[in-house]
Enzyme design. Structure first.
Site, short mmCIF file in Angstrom:
data_model
loop_
_atom_site.label_atom_id
_atom_site.label_comp_id
_atom_site.label_asym_id
_atom_site.label_seq_id
_atom_site.Cartn_x
_atom_site.Cartn_y
_atom_site.Cartn_z
N GLU A 257 0.82 -1.21 0.00
CA GLU A 257 0.00 0.00 0.00
C GLU A 257 0.85 1.27 0.00
O GLU A 257 1.97 1.28 0.54
CB GLU A 257 -0.92 0.02 1.23
CG GLU A 257 -1.85 -1.17 1.30
CD GLU A 257 -2.53 -1.29 2.65
OE1 GLU A 257 -3.54 -2.00 2.73
OE2 GLU A 257 -2.04 -0.69 3.64
N GLU A 439 -10.20 -4.21 -2.73
CA GLU A 439 -9.68 -5.51 -2.28
C GLU A 439 -10.19 -5.74 -0.87
O GLU A 439 -10.13 -4.84 -0.02
CB GLU A 439 -8.16 -5.50 -2.32
CG GLU A 439 -7.52 -6.82 -1.94
CD GLU A 439 -6.01 -6.79 -2.16
OE1 GLU A 439 -5.60 -6.82 -3.34
OE2 GLU A 439 -5.27 -6.72 -1.17
#
Length: 536
Positions: A257, A439
């Protein structure tokens, strides 16, 4: 299927399916099943492998999440008018399921439990899933610092996915345990290449963004190493790109991320701590960049270190001198200077990595994507993670590279704070023209006994919809009788959000046939763990 991948209880009741053939599906070209769909009862073969029989007379088509229009016609007309009269197209969400993280063995030359993986792929295809996501470890692919890469195991998985008739999203991991040993050796020689907090704790597996362009990895910069990894992938999988491989995701930071590792060491970014986190700017390379920035801004004293009253990992905003309200220094001129610089360093890193990925994949028929965290908590949590400027600058940067924004860690039933955060991401993507994807948190449907997807958020009306949703992650628990029926309802909810309920498990018209979940009880004796390796 093998016990190592799928391990439901022996006495599990088979899952019954009933086909949903309502008007909303029929209106979008979906056909009612005419026959029986069966994944088959898993049975143990003489070789010890377990495979699912396939006696289905018809397959469910790819999942297409029909977007429900909850607003009135007047509101819809107003949106079309504001957009210059464009008609809003009916959207479709592509559904992916993550493959096991260890699908390829550690030397990169073989596939773990190939028969189980193959059977799982067939099960997902029959269910109507569009594709699977394959995490690719840099450590597995490039074990040495030279220019040699090992792709054999990953090519075998790609071939299995192609043969199953599914799409493949590849996640190129360069974070955490995906850092090769030769990179770890460089970090041992110079620990300052790793992120460091105010107490001097190094973040193993997290290269500092400040060394992106410095030759700290055996004479190469991390960016050069990343791009070589991306280019090797593009060259090796040229024959799969655009056909089987439709999407490529690159890692931008811890857990893939775009954020700093602001959470406590050992936490790995989970939400199991209540604090606001710490700044990660105390390696010598970050401090050098801060010093130069302060001098160029005419405030050299501001660049001597990070905030003297910066927060600790477990502190609340009220107990932190920096974030305290009122009177916290984050609202001062110095606080704005530091937070803007800190967030800018994060954006600069993302920009550099996405540029490298764009160069490596330029002209290839695949969609590029990367993840942003779905943070929870007050705005100080954003600031320590590097998102002080919000999601707008991130979405603008992603859009500039033609990269989709994947909101990571979506729960099946987001709480109010998560819903609000999801709305911010959607708004930022809409404003800057970035594609949106999502996700799930691990086994998200298992957290919601009703089996409802995050459809209330992601399938709501509006001009920005996710182009795909990835459900994480396949494994023994995924196929267990406690989880699999919930995932089935998850899929049905995506196909028809307004009509799906717990009985929407398709079966034949006479109800005499059933879709059963492969059972590891038939795969191996009690307590026996079977691991199969296929080497190419």
């Amino acid at each position: 299927m093998e016990a190592a991948l799928m391990q439901p209880a022996a006495a599990a009741t088979p899952v019954r399916w009933r086909c949903v053939g309502d008007a909303s599906l029929a209106g979008h070209g979906q056909q009612r099943l005419a026959g029986v769909v069966r994944l088959g009862v898993a049975r143990r073969a003489a070789s010890g492998a377990v495979r699912a029989s396939s006696s289905s007379s018809r397959l469910l088509g790819p999942v297409r999440a029909l977007v429900s229009e909850e607003r009135g016609e007047d509101a819809a007309a107003g949106e079309r008018a504001a957009a210059g009269g464009e008609e809003e197209e009916e959207g479709a969400v592509r559904l992916f399921v993550g493959l096991p993280a260890d699908a390829v063995v550690s030397d990169g030359r073989g596939v773990s439990r190939p028969r189980a993986v193959s059977a799982a792929l067939r099960a997902l295809k029959l269910l109507g899933v569009d594709g699977v996501e394959l995490p690719v470890s840099w450590a597995v692919v490039q074990p040495g610092s030279g220019g040699w890469f090992e792709w054999a195991g990953y090519r075998t998985v790609a071939s299995m996915v192609r043969d199953a008739g599914l799409d493949l999203r590849v996640s190129l991991r360069t974070d955490g345990d995906a850092l090769p040993e030769w990179v770890a050796d460089a970090a041992d020689a110079d620990p300052d290449v790793l992120f460091t907090d105010r107490s001097g704790h190094r973040r193993v597996g997290c290269l500092s963004f400040a060394v992106d362009e410095l030759p700290v990895l055996v004479g190469k910069s991390p960016l050069q190493a990343y791009e070589a990894f991306f280019r090797s992938f593009a060259d090796e999988f040229e024959d799969f790109l655009g056909s089987t491989i439709t999407d490529v995701t690159v890692s931008l930071g811890p857990n893939g991320e775009l954020q700093y590792p602001s959470y406590p060491p050992g936490n790995q970014g989970s939400h199991g701590y209540a604090g606001i986190g710490e700044f990660q700017c105390y390696d010598k390379y970050m401090l050098a960049r801060l010093k130069r920035h302060a001098e160029s801004s005419g405030q050299p004293l501001w660049g001597l270190s990070g905030p003297h009253d910066g927060p600790r990992y477990d502190e609340s905003p009220e107990s932190s001198g920096f974030f305290r309200e009122p009177g916290g220094s984050w609202k001062s001129a110095y606080g704005e200077f530091f937070l803007s610089w800190y967030a800018g360093e994060l954006l600069g890193h993302g920009d550099r990595v996405l540029a490298a990925a764009s160069r490596a994949l330029g002209g290839k028929p695949v969609a590029l994507s990367a993840k942003v965290p779905l943070l929870r908590g007050p705005s100080p949590v954003d600031a320590t993670a590097g998102l002080h400027g919000g999601y707008g600058p991130v979405a603008e940067m992603f859009a500039r590279h033609g990269c989709a924004v994947i909101a990571s860690g979506v729960e099946a039933q987001p709480d109010a704070a998560a819903v609000e955060r999801l709305a911010r991401i959607k708004a930022a993507c809409a404003e800057h023209g970035a594609r949106l994807a999502a996700e799930s948190a691990p086994l998200a449907a298992a957290h919601d006994g009703a089996g409802s997807a995050a459809g209330g958020v992601w399938l709501s009306a509006g001009r920005t919809r996710p182009c795909q949703f990835t459900y994480q992650r396949m494994g023994a628990e995924f196929f267990s009788p406690a989880h699999w029926p919930l995932f089935v309802r998850f899929v049905r909810a995506l196909e028809c959000p307004e009509e799906a309920h717990e009985d929407d498990l398709p079966a034949s018209a006479d109800g005499g046939e059933r879709l059963t979940v492969p059972s590891a009880a038939a795969a191996a004796p009690q307590g026996e763990a079977t691991r199969e390796e296929h080497t190419v």
